[in-house]
Scaffold this motif. Structure first.
Motif, PDB file in Angstrom:
ATOM      1  N   THR A  76     -48.208   2.880 -13.222  1.00  8.21           N
ATOM      2  CA  THR A  76     -48.085   1.433 -13.020  1.00  8.21           C
ATOM      3  C   THR A  76     -46.954   0.859 -13.852  1.00  8.21           C
ATOM      4  OG1 THR A  76     -50.479   1.363 -12.635  1.00  8.21           O
ATOM      5  CG2 THR A  76     -49.370  -0.731 -13.018  1.00  8.21           C
ATOM      6  N   PHE A  77     -46.760   1.365 -15.059  1.00  4.77           N
ATOM      7  CA  PHE A  77     -45.609   0.936 -15.857  1.00  4.77           C
ATOM      8  C   PHE A  77     -44.308   1.273 -15.135  1.00  4.77           C
ATOM      9  CE2 PHE A  77     -48.144   0.676 -19.902  1.00  4.77           C
ATOM     10  CZ  PHE A  77     -47.792  -0.640 -20.183  1.00  4.77           C
ATOM     11  N   GLY A  78     -44.281   2.415 -14.451  1.00  7.90           N
ATOM     12  CA  GLY A  78     -43.103   2.774 -13.677  1.00  7.90           C
ATOM     13  C   GLY A  78     -42.809   1.756 -12.577  1.00  7.90           C
ATOM     14  N   TRP A  79     -43.861   1.290 -11.888  1.00  9.95           N
ATOM     15  CA  TRP A  79     -43.667   0.268 -10.865  1.00  9.95           C
ATOM     16  C   TRP A  79     -43.235  -1.064 -11.476  1.00  9.95           C
ATOM     17  CZ3 TRP A  79     -42.657   1.234  -6.165  1.00  9.95           C
ATOM     18  CH2 TRP A  79     -43.208   2.343  -5.526  1.00  9.95           C
ATOM     19  N   MET A  80     -43.690  -1.367 -12.682  1.00 11.91           N
ATOM     20  CA  MET A  80     -43.251  -2.593 -13.347  1.00 11.91           C
ATOM     21  C   MET A  80     -41.754  -2.539 -13.637  1.00 11.91           C
ATOM     22  SD  MET A  80     -46.485  -3.152 -15.942  1.00 11.91           S
ATOM     23  CE  MET A  80     -45.879  -4.690 -16.635  1.00 11.91           C
ATOM     24  N   VAL A  81     -41.270  -1.362 -14.020  1.00  9.12           N
ATOM     25  CA  VAL A  81     -39.828  -1.199 -14.246  1.00  9.12           C
ATOM     26  C   VAL A  81     -39.047  -1.371 -12.944  1.00  9.12           C
ATOM     27  CG1 VAL A  81     -38.053   0.453 -14.942  1.00  9.12           C
ATOM     28  CG2 VAL A  81     -40.176   0.271 -16.262  1.00  9.12           C
ATOM     29  N   LEU A  82     -39.600  -0.864 -11.849  1.00 13.53           N
ATOM     30  CA  LEU A  82     -38.909  -0.939 -10.565  1.00 13.53           C
ATOM     31  C   LEU A  82     -38.948  -2.341  -9.958  1.00 13.53           C
ATOM     32  CD1 LEU A  82     -40.134   2.372  -8.882  1.00 13.53           C
ATOM     33  CD2 LEU A  82     -37.849   1.901  -9.772  1.00 13.53           C
ATOM     34  N   LEU A  83     -40.073  -3.046 -10.096  1.00 19.16           N
ATOM     35  CA  LEU A  83     -40.286  -4.295  -9.371  1.00 19.16           C
ATOM     36  C   LEU A  83     -39.934  -5.543 -10.174  1.00 19.16           C
ATOM     37  CD1 LEU A  83     -43.748  -3.466  -7.749  1.00 19.16           C
ATOM     38  CD2 LEU A  83     -41.494  -3.343  -6.679  1.00 19.16           C
ATOM     39  N   GLY A  84     -39.576  -5.410 -11.425  1.00 23.06           N
ATOM     40  CA  GLY A  84     -39.265  -6.577 -12.250  1.00 23.06           C
ATOM     41  C   GLY A  84     -38.059  -7.351 -11.749  1.00 23.06           C
ATOM     42  N   GLY A  85     -37.909  -8.566 -12.279  1.00 24.52           N
ATOM     43  CA  GLY A  85     -36.776  -9.398 -11.863  1.00 24.52           C
ATOM     44  C   GLY A  85     -35.445  -8.727 -12.110  1.00 24.52           C
ATOM     45  N   ASN A  86     -35.343  -7.963 -13.195  1.00 22.58           N
ATOM     46  CA  ASN A  86     -34.141  -7.178 -13.489  1.00 22.58           C
ATOM     47  C   ASN A  86     -34.392  -5.690 -13.288  1.00 22.58           C
ATOM     48  OD1 ASN A  86     -32.508  -9.410 -14.280  1.00 22.58           O
ATOM     49  ND2 ASN A  86     -33.578  -9.468 -16.266  1.00 22.58           N
ATOM     50  N   GLY A  87     -35.386  -5.377 -12.459  1.00 23.77           N
ATOM     51  CA  GLY A  87     -35.716  -3.988 -12.215  1.00 23.77           C
ATOM     52  C   GLY A  87     -34.706  -3.287 -11.331  1.00 23.77           C
ATOM     53  N   LEU A  88     -34.944  -1.998 -11.133  1.00 18.27           N
ATOM     54  CA  LEU A  88     -33.977  -1.190 -10.389  1.00 18.27           C
ATOM     55  C   LEU A  88     -33.861  -1.639  -8.935  1.00 18.27           C
ATOM     56  CD1 LEU A  88     -34.854   2.361 -11.776  1.00 18.27           C
ATOM     57  CD2 LEU A  88     -32.970   0.853 -12.441  1.00 18.27           C
TER      58      LEU A  88
END
Length: 287
Positions: A118-130
């Motif tokens: 889930t932390f991985g998805w937070m990194v991907l889906l964030g406003g400045n995510g990938l």
């Protein structure tokens, strides 16, 4: 003769005892707690009534969270079936040297903690995510998009967690399927899609229904993924239970919420099991 009659009960007694101690006793305690009262000054009040359930029946926040919980569970189940069933069939038809590798790839996410995923998805889906960085680089109008703390994020995270369960359930059914059935259908002129739809799909339906039931129940009761990807405002029933137990300390109300969620999931499980039984009886020509 009499000893053999009691042998099954004697053999299952340790498991039943362990289940009762580890599961049924805590659930019974939660159920009893849900009938008691609460006061912010006095704490838990030893009374026995249905006040907690009556308040939840008229609580718009709880009803909204309950509807959201089951809406997300249904959507996740449908998406997992749409992905998992064809994926299991494709892996089943692979050469043996590739089959084990692909199964390892599919089951791989189950080897990682759900919190880490889930932390991985937070990194991907964030406003400045990938994902948003990639959309901005491509010049997509409106990027960056708000994806975190939405139902979309919760569904995406749960699908990632639950798809392997469908693949494994369908894979088990495919392992019991006679491969000659599909080949016979194709030899009689049926295309691969027709053979899958008319021959393979009815035979693996128990695995599909079992996978769907597991995904639905686990999605409806999930806590970590909805809490992390949905945030504090996008409540589901499990996060409401957590809030009542550990934030407001209203344990009786939290217990009532947990009991209602359990009863709702049990009702869906019983209805789903009944559907599976009816399909099995129709295939056998009974009823």
């Amino acid at each position: 003769m009499s000893a053999s009659r009691f042998a099954p009960a004697a053999l299952s007694a340790p498991a039943v005892l362990a289940l009762g101690v580890a599961l049924l006793l805590p659930l019974g305690g939660i159920a009893l707690l849900s009938f008691q009262g609460f006061d912010f000054d006095k704490g838990i009040i030893p009374r026995w009534d249905l006040a907690n359930y009556a308040s939840l029946a008229t609580d718009s926040l709880f009803l909204e969270a309950l509807a959201r919980t089951f809406r997300i569970a249904v959507i996740v189940t449908v998406i997992c079936l749409a992905i998992g069933v064809p994926e299991a069939w494709i892996i089943h038809r692979m050469a043996p040297r590739w089959r084990g590798l692909m199964l390892l790839v599919v089951v791989g996410p189950l080897l990682v903690s759900v919190v880490v995923r889930t932390f991985g998805w937070m990194v991907l889906l964030g406003g400045n995510g990938l994902i948003n960085q990639g959309l901005r680089a491509l010049g997509v109008p409106g990027a960056p998009f708000r994806m975190m703390f939405t139902e979309f994020a919760i569904i995406l995270g749960l699908v990632h967690v639950m798809v392997p369960l469908v693949v494994l359930a369908v894979w088990a059914s495919l392992g019991r399927l006679d491969p000659a059935l599909a080949r016979a259908a194709e030899s009689l002129g049926a295309g691969r899609l027709t053979a899958f739809r008319r021959v393979v799909l009815p035979n693996i339906m128990p695995g599909i229904l079992a996978g769907a039931l597991m995904v639905f129940c686990l999605s409806a009761s999930a806590f970590a993924t909805p809490a992390m990807l949905g945030g504090r405002r996008l409540k589901v029933v499990s996060s409401m239970t957590y809030t009542e137990f550990l934030n407001t300390l209203n344990w009786p109300l939290g217990a009532a919420i947990a009991v209602l969620l359990l009863l709702a999931i049990l009702a869906v499980t019983l209805l789903w099991t009944r559907l599976v039984e009816r399909r099995a009886l129709r295939r056998l020509g009974v009823g």
